[in-house]
Design a protein around this motif. Structure first.
Motif, mmCIF file in Angstrom:
data_model
loop_
_atom_site.group_PDB
_atom_site.id
_atom_site.type_symbol
_atom_site.label_atom_id
_atom_site.label_comp_id
_atom_site.label_asym_id
_atom_site.label_seq_id
_atom_site.Cartn_x
_atom_site.Cartn_y
_atom_site.Cartn_z
ATOM 1 N N ARG A 246 0.834 -1.202 0.000
ATOM 2 C CA ARG A 246 0.000 0.000 0.000
ATOM 3 C C ARG A 246 0.866 1.248 0.000
ATOM 4 N N ARG A 247 1.943 1.234 0.800
ATOM 5 C CA ARG A 247 2.830 2.387 0.880
ATOM 6 C C ARG A 247 3.545 2.635 -0.457
ATOM 7 N N ILE A 248 3.879 1.557 -1.169
ATOM 8 C CA ILE A 248 4.533 1.686 -2.481
ATOM 9 C C ILE A 248 3.580 2.279 -3.506
ATOM 10 N N GLY A 249 2.289 1.977 -3.364
ATOM 11 C CA GLY A 249 1.320 2.537 -4.289
ATOM 12 C C GLY A 249 0.528 1.522 -5.086
ATOM 13 N N CYS A 250 0.612 0.217 -4.741
ATOM 14 C CA CYS A 250 -0.204 -0.780 -5.441
ATOM 15 C C CYS A 250 -1.682 -0.455 -5.258
ATOM 16 N N ASP A 251 -2.450 -0.657 -6.318
ATOM 17 C CA ASP A 251 -3.865 -0.295 -6.285
ATOM 18 C C ASP A 251 -4.719 -1.370 -5.630
ATOM 19 N N THR A 252 -4.504 -2.622 -6.025
ATOM 20 C CA THR A 252 -5.300 -3.716 -5.461
ATOM 21 C C THR A 252 -4.382 -4.871 -5.106
#
Length: 622
Positions: free
Chosen positions: A590-596
């Motif tokens: 989540r912190r890296i930016g993955c959407d799902t």
């Protein structure tokens, strides 16, 4: 003695009279030479002058009279044969069955006797003789009324030339004209005999074993195509000579000579009877490979060849020729599939897997029609809020014999035999129908999108664009709620029709996702030219997010994933992380930016009823 006596036997329990041809010429047996008889002098003269060796024999088996031809055959004057035992002269008592049949004729209980065996000529050579014994004309032997048994006529034919011709014809029938090796017919004859006959009288212990090296030349067709069949035939003959040498050397140090045969084309076999074990067979296979790797000089042509060898060794007991050859053929296929120029030993476990694979392949198409497949759904969860956004449809096969099978057990098989087209359309139709049903049952909640895996063969072998359009129209599902997943290597390694189909689907509003991203070409620049909406990061990256034993994270995978996520977002793509199993992994993604995210942290693949309970909620974690 060789051969089988011919002629019908007596009726059980009842003596049978001689069935000699009726005649009125003379009703008394022929007398010895010098005796008088008023009628049969014409017959007697023909008997004495005949070139066919003959003798008249009484019911006790003694020679009454013989012609000169028989005397010449036996190396004695004809007169010296009188009162001699015909059985001793012609060695008829050497075989019990022959002796019994001969005595049956003498005593009138059998109408005819014939056998074939070897005799030694006075000049030292051996000959094949056909001995025939029949009652004399006009004799009534063994009448059972007290009359004296009659006499019989014995004749001997030299059939050596016929036997030699038969031997030559059999050799031609049983040997390959190119290599002079035994052919397939003789090989199977010898193999069957080896499996039926216990070696060295070992039938009681059952320790007899048999081995087979079944080999095929690698690339022989190219030799025929480029250099012609004449050179190809010379190569086969040279290969046969080297195989024969290898077999002879092994046989000299082991149990005996091995049979080397050409089974057809560029296929050869070495049969090892009374095998000493698998080690002997692998040593032989190793020596064959080494021998064949030496270059061949053929009419100015220098050629190098290799071979693939299947090795099978097993107990004779319980082994059939068909079963042994099936195992050898399978093992040869493995040797070729493993890279050629090698030998491979038969592996029962590997063969069981192959048989299972064949069973699944043959049952795939009927299984779709019988409704043996079902679909489970795994949630795709928003990393920011943990809400279920969509689901991936995962097909399962409820096989009547093997139980519930996951896709990795049968999808590759379906792609190979083409049944993936039929199966894939069913999955697509069922998944879209289920997604629409959830939408109608939960109108107040945002609809879930459905993600369905698609094989490239579905694009090539069917009109995928038309199928999708028809299914969406039939189910009423909005195209934006359908996501099609293809593997990275399948998408980026394709051109032409697959790319055109993906472009048409994208224009229709369907989302295209690349599955297992990071395991194939990983060419992000190429993505800008493809109609792709979603990247699904391969689970191997996510698994690398775990802490090592020292409780310190390894930053390499995180750096790679972060870079891919940033580039994907700049290209306008969303990113899904697969195989999310822990809350720590989820937080870092989540912190890296993955959407799902997708994985066991949120839910395993479950039945559609369970998905209905998750709509509009946060799935259970852990």
């Amino acid at each position: 003695m060789s051969g089988t006596p011919e002629g019908p036997g007596p009726t059980a329990g009842t003596p049978r009279h001689s069935a000699g041809p009726a005649t009125t010429e003379c009703h008394t047996p022929w007398p010895p030479v010098g005796a008088e008889c008023s009628e049969p002098h014409g017959y007697r003269a023909a008997f004495l002058a005949a070139t066919l060796p003959m003798a008249v024999v009484d019911h006790e088996g003694l020679v009454v009279t013989a012609n000169e031809a028989l005397g010449g055959l036996l190396g004695r004057p004809a007169s010296a044969l009188t009162n001699q035992s015909a059985a001793d002269l012609l060695d008829l008592a050497a075989d019990g069955r022959t002796w019994h049949a001969y005595r049956e004729v003498l005593h009138g209980r059998r109408s005819r006797f014939r056998c074939t065996h070897r005799l030694k000529h006075p000049d030292g050579r051996a000959l094949w003789a056909e001995v025939t014994v029949v009652p004399m004309p006009g004799q009534v032997a063994g009448a059972g009324d007290g009359s004296v048994p009659g006499r019989v006529l014995l004749s001997v034919s030299d059939i050596s030339d016929r036997r030699e011709l038969q031997k030559r014809l059999r050799h031609l029938q049983m040997h390959d004209p190119v290599t002079r090796l035994p052919n397939r017919t003789l090989f199977f004859e010898r193999l069957s005999a080896a499996l039926e006959t216990p070696p060295h009288g070992d039938s009681a212990s059952g320790h007899g074993r048999v081995g087979l090296c079944y080999l095929d030349l690698d690339g022989f067709k190219a030799v025929n195509d480029t250099m012609g069949h004449r050179i190809g035939d010379r190569l086969l003959a040279a290969v046969a000579a080297r195989l024969t040498d290898c077999a002879a050397q092994d046989g000299a140090h082991r149990s005996g000579a091995h049979l080397v045969a050409r089974l057809g084309g560029d296929e050869f076999a070495i049969l090892v009877e009374d095998s000493a074990g698998t080690q002997q067979l692998t040593d032989l296979a190793r020596s064959v490979l080494a021998a064949l790797q030496q270059p061949f000089d053929l009419a100015g042509q220098r050629l190098s060849v290799s071979a693939s060898i299947g090795v099978v060794e097993r107990a004779v007991a319980g082994t059939s020729a068909t079963g042994l050859m099936q195992a050898a053929d399978t093992t040869l296929y493995w040797a070729k599939a493993d890279g050629k120029a090698r030998w491979t030993v038969f592996d029962p476990e590997r063969n069981a897997h192959r048989m299972t694979r064949q069973t699944l392949s043959s049952n795939l198409r009927p299984a779709v029609e019988r409704g043996e497949f079902t679909i489970e759904y795994q949630p795709l969860v928003g990393m920011a809020d943990g809400v279920v956004r969509g689901v991936e449809a995962l097909v399962r096969w409820n096989h009547p014999q093997f139980g519930m099978l996951s896709p990795n057990r049968f999808v590759a098989i379906a792609e190979e035999d083409g049944s993936i087209v039929q199966l894939g359309r069913w999955v697509l139709q069922s998944a879209c129908r289920q997604a629409r049903r959830w939408q109608l049952e939960h109108p107040a909640d945002p609809p879930l999108f459905i993600s369905v895996n698609v094989a490239v063969r579905q694009v090539w072998d069917s009109d995928l664009v038309t199928d999708v359009a028809e299914i969406l129209a039939e189910t009423g599902l909005d195209p934006s709620l359908l996501q099609l997943e293809l593997t990275e290597s399948a998408v980026m390694g394709s051109a032409g029709r697959p790319i055109q189909a993906l472009q048409s689907l994208s224009e229709m509003g369907v989302r295209i996702a690349i599955d297992d991203f990071g395991t194939g070409y990983s060419n992000l620049a190429y993505l800008s030219r493809l109609p792709v909406s979603v990247l699904k990061l391969d689970g191997s990256f996510v698994r690398g997010f775990r802490y090592d034993e020292g409780a310190h994270p390894s930053p390499a995978d995180e750096t790679i994933v972060e870079a891919m996520v940033q580039l994907a977002h700049r290209l306008g793509l969303t990113v899904t992380a697969e195989c999310v199993e822990t809350a720590g992994q989820a937080e870092r993604l989540r912190r890296i930016g993955c959407d799902t995210g997708q994985g066991w942290l949120y839910s395993r693949a479950v039945a559609p009823e369970r998905i209905a309970e998750l709509i509009g909620t946060r799935p259970m974690q852990g």
